[in-house]
Every structure is written in structure tokens, then in C-alpha cells.
Design an enzyme around this catalytic site. Structure first.
Site, short mmCIF file in Angstrom:
data_model
loop_
_atom_site.label_atom_id
_atom_site.label_comp_id
_atom_site.label_asym_id
_atom_site.label_seq_id
_atom_site.Cartn_x
_atom_site.Cartn_y
_atom_site.Cartn_z
N LYS A 57 0.86 -1.18 0.00
CA LYS A 57 0.00 0.00 0.00
C LYS A 57 0.90 1.23 0.00
CE LYS A 57 -3.95 1.83 2.70
NZ LYS A 57 -4.84 1.51 3.84
N SER A 132 -9.81 1.24 2.84
CA SER A 132 -8.98 2.10 2.03
C SER A 132 -7.85 1.37 1.29
CB SER A 132 -8.37 3.20 2.90
OG SER A 132 -7.44 2.66 3.82
N SER A 156 -9.85 -1.15 6.97
CA SER A 156 -9.28 -0.97 5.63
C SER A 156 -8.52 -2.15 5.04
CB SER A 156 -8.35 0.24 5.63
OG SER A 156 -9.12 1.39 5.54
#
Ligand code: GLN
Length: 450
Positions: A57, A132, A156
Site C-alpha cells: 500500500k 482504504s 481498511s
């Protein structure tokens, strides 16, 4: 198969699919291939992650590579050092092929808050992948990489894992170092793995868990052998079903799949009972005070001086204002305003302090259930992946996607989302919540029914 062949296959898959999925913000093919070639001479003691292509990420620092948090304010920023998780993966011979898309600064539940472009769900490109950690989930689901790392502040990792039909684990707060993770809400953030299987998840968790003196909230505990926990035996395991989680708002299709999971687990010898987490109803309200409060403080550093974007102004204050107005997206600005308000004098006691007290009550609810149960089971999210654009105008509806995941972060305990079937052709995830530092039991139960 050699590391360079594996990494080439991953890069080819990315070039064949990522125009449609858009899981990556940056792909570092040349660097990844060069590194894989160096690894081709496989040593006899190579571990399970040796030569394995993975993705990170884009809120985890990677020396010399961009780390944008999917924000325009960091569009041209390159990290000066590696996050501890990155160092650990590198030391084991894993190969990072790229950095994945996300909701800006990890604020969001659909991936649509990326400051650059939304990621699409590989199961249905008209739908969101969840967020997310949108790109991390989608990259594993699309077969672009064998694992990825995400971060989970309120859901997330687990919620996009659920929408994308992959396994996602949020470890206990303090199990995995946050050094080098760009902070959103420091008391809630944890890094964790996305994989296709529970076994792979255990392997990646093993690699990234452990004490780190560079993170003052890192726990100094012995790390168990997570693979050894996958015995397939869950006879006598006590599973609690929180009645507050099975009320309104859950899709019928999700409810059906979860009911099937419960039947399977009973067949495997687990016992199931109804439990209560009475303060869960305050979790969302408390989270949306605490997380923005911490975010407003953490994001103060993006001022046009220290990192990334600078928009010139008439004077210093004007430069700050212009930089932050242009660099931060709408949701990030909303959170900063909410958080700054909640922390301001005169309101602190009424909001922040009260929210902290509610947080303690939520944790106590879990402690009480775990006196008589080994794990808690719930859906990961109330629905399956929704259409892109469908909820993006309404922040509160968006916040509700995390209703089953947020209490876990407030309590600091671990939880895993595992695919458990389809509803109208879209993946459904089941969430297992465990006692602090008892990831082994979560992995065992997830593996047994997977
Ligand atoms: N959707 C939640 C939020 O926007 C959770 C995000 C996360 O876990 N990073 O804050």
C-alpha cells in the site's frame, strides 16, 4: 521456478490487467526484475517468501521509491528510508513490484477517495474494491501479486478483502511495527497481509510480526509459529455471535452465506452461542471523533515546507493555506476540520474525552465475551461490493460500511476476513475476531473452514 520467472510473470499479469483494474499507483518493474535476478541463485535455506512478488500500500515507506498515500500533496515525494515491514520482507527475499492505490491517507471505504484515480473491483469492474487498501486487495484478487500489505485503522484491510474475495488480516495493535507507515490515526493503525489463502496469510504475518525498537507501541512478545496453528482441528472451539451485529442493514445474501459458515463450523465440532457487545452501537460515533482527531494532528506535518507539494503564497500562512487547500482532497479536509474541532479547547471534554471513555467500554465488552468464547464471528461488511459512484456523495452512508470492523480497532484486537461464498456473483467475507495476540486461533478457524 526461479524468482526472476515468478517476478516476470507478475509484471506481465500487471501489464495485461492493470489498465482495467488500476490497482497500482507505481510499478517498479526494472528494480524488481534486477533484484529477482540477484535472487535466482537460490540458497538451500531460502524461506517461504524467497523470490515471491508482492505489493505494498502506498502509505508504507520504501527507500528511493515514491510514497504518495494517494495524495496530491505527496505526488512527488520519495521515501528516505524503508518501513520496518519493508526491511523484514526484503531480508527474507520477497520482491516488491509496486505500490498500490488507496483512499487518500487511508481515509475511505471504497477506494474512490484516491487523489489520482479509483481502483476497480476485479470481480466486476463497475464496482468498488472497498477501501482504504483498495489496490492491495484488488492486486491479490486479480492475480497480479501473490501477497500484498495493507493498513487497517477501522476496517481498511478486512472490508476490501471481503469485497474482493481474498483473505485479509488486521493483527493485534502492537504486533506489527508501524515504523515507516504514514500515520493516519496512530492509536488504531495496524499493517497486515492480503493473500489468496489463509496459509499464505500466516506466512506473511510470520514475516512482518515482531518487536521493533523503532516503534514505541510495538509489543515485546515471543511470536508463535503461525503455520503450526493450521491444524484443521476446531473441535470444542467456542464461537460467539454478537446479536448487535446481526440486526438491520445486512444484505439478505450476506446473511445467507454467514448462516452457512456457522453450520459448517458446527459440523466441524465448534460450539456456537449468542453473545452481546452492547456498546458497539457507539463505535462509529466514537471512531469518527478519535480517528479524525488523531489525523488532524498527524497531518499537520504536510505544510508545504517539509514534504512534497508547495504552492507559493503571499506569506508563510498563505503558503500553508494554499498548499493544504490544493494538496488535500475533500474527505481529508473534512476529517482535519472535524478533528481540529473535536480537539479544540472547550470541546475536548465533550467530544474527545467522551469518545475515549466509550472506547474503553467497547474494549470491556469484548473482554467479557472472551471470558467464555475463543472467537467472535460476524460478517465483515453489511453488503457486497457496491457500484462505483453510488455512495461517494454521502459520507455517512460510506462510514456505515465499516460498522462491523471499527469496534475491533477501538479494542486493539485482531480480526481476519475470509471469503465464504458469493451473493449475486460477488464475494462475501466472514470476519473472525480474536483475543489480543491470539492470531493463531483466528488463522486456525479460518483455515479449517476455508
Ligand atoms: N473507512 C474508515 C475510515 O475512513 C477506515 C479506514 C481505514 O481503516 N484506514 O476511516
Amino acid at each position: 521456478i526461479k524468482p526472476s520467472e515468478l517476478v516476470s510473470a507478475s509484471l506481465e499479469r500487471i501489464s495485461a490487467t492493470d489498465e482495467r483494474v488500476k490497482a497500482f499507483l507505481s510499478v517498479h518493474g526494472d528494480e524488481a526484475l534486477a533484484r529477482a535476478k540477484q535472487l535466482d541463485d537460490v540458497p538451500a535455506d531460502a524461506g517461504l517468501l524467497y523470490g515471491i512478488p508482492g505489493a505494498l500500500k502506498d502509505n508504507m515507506s520504501t527507500k528511493g521509491l515514491p510514497t504518495t498515500c494517494a495524495s496530491k500533496i505527496l505526488a512527488n515525494y520519495k521515501s528516505a528510508y524503508d518501513a520496518t515491514v519493508v526491511t523484514k520482507l526484503n531480508d527474507l527475499g520477497a520482491v516488491t513490484v509496486g505500490k498500490t492505490n488507496m483512499d487518500e491517507f487511508a481515509m475511505g471505504s471504497s477506494g474512490e477517495n484516491s487523489g489520482f484515480f479509483p481502483t476497480h473491483n476485479p470481480w466486476d469492474l463497475t464496482r468498488v474494491p472497498g477501501g482504504s487498501s483498495s489496490g492491495s486487495a484488488a492486486s491479490v484478487a486479480a492475480g497480479q501479486v501473490l501477497f500484498s500489505l495493507g493498513s487497517d485503522t477501522g476496517g481498511s484491510i478486512r472490508q476490501p478483502a471481503s469485497y474482493c474475495g481474498v483473505v485479509g488480516l488486521k493483527p493485534t495493535y502492537g504486533l506489527v511495527s508501524r515504523f515507516g507507515l504514514v500515520a493516519y490515526a496512530s492509536s488504531l493503525d495496524q499493517i497486515g497481509p492480503f493473500t489468496q489463502t489463509v496459509e499464505d496469510n500466516a506466512i506473511v504475518l510470520q514475516a512482518i510480526a515482531g518487536h521493533d525498537k523503532l516503534d514505541s507501541t510495538s509489543a515485546n512478545l515471543a511470536i508463535p509459529d503461525y503455520l503450526a496453528a493450521l491444524t484443521g482441528d476446531i473441535k470444542g472451539l467456542r464461537i460467539g455471535l454478537p446479536k448487535e451485529y446481526f440486526g438491520e442493514g445486512m444484505d439478505a445474501g450476506v446473511r445467507e452465506q454467514i448462516a452457512d459458515v456457522i453450520k459448517t463450523l458446527e459440523r466441524l465440532g465448534a460450539t456456537v452461542g449468542e453473545v452481546s457487545l452492547p456498546n458497539s452501537k457507539y463505535a462509529l460515533a466514537s471512531y469518527y471523533l478519535l480517528a479524525p482527531a488523531e489525523a488532524s494532528s498527524n497531518l499537520a506535518r504536510f505544510d508545504g515546507v517539509r514534504y512534497g507539494l508547495r504552492v507559493e503564497g503571499e506569506n508563510l500562512i498563505d503558503m500553508y493555506k494554499r498548499t493544504r487547500a490544493e494538496g488535500f482532497g475533500e474527505e481529508v479536509q473534512r476529517r482535519i476540520m472535524l478533528g481540529t474541532y473535536a480537539l479544540s479547547s472547550g470541546y475536548y471534554d465533550a467530544y474527545y474525552l467522551r469518545a475515549q471513555k466509550v472506547r474503553t467500554l467497547i474494549k470491556q465488552d469484548f473482554d467479557q465475551v472472551f471470558e467464555n468464547y475463543d472467537v467472535i464471528l460476524s460478517p465483515t461488511a453489511p453488503t457486497t461490493a457496491f457500484e462505483l459512484g453510488k455512495k461517494s456523495d454521502d459520507p455517512v452512508t460510506m462510514y456505515l460500511n465499516d460498522i462491523y470492523t471499527i469496534p475491533v480497532n477501538l479494542a486493539g484486537i485482531p480480526a481476519i476476513s475470509v471469503p465464504c461464498g458469493l451473493s449475486n456473483g460477488l464475494p462475501v467475507g466472514v470476519q473472525f475476531i480474536g483475543k489480543a495476540f491470539d492470531e493463531s486461533t483466528l488463522l486456525r478457524v479460518a483455515h479449517a473452514f476455508e
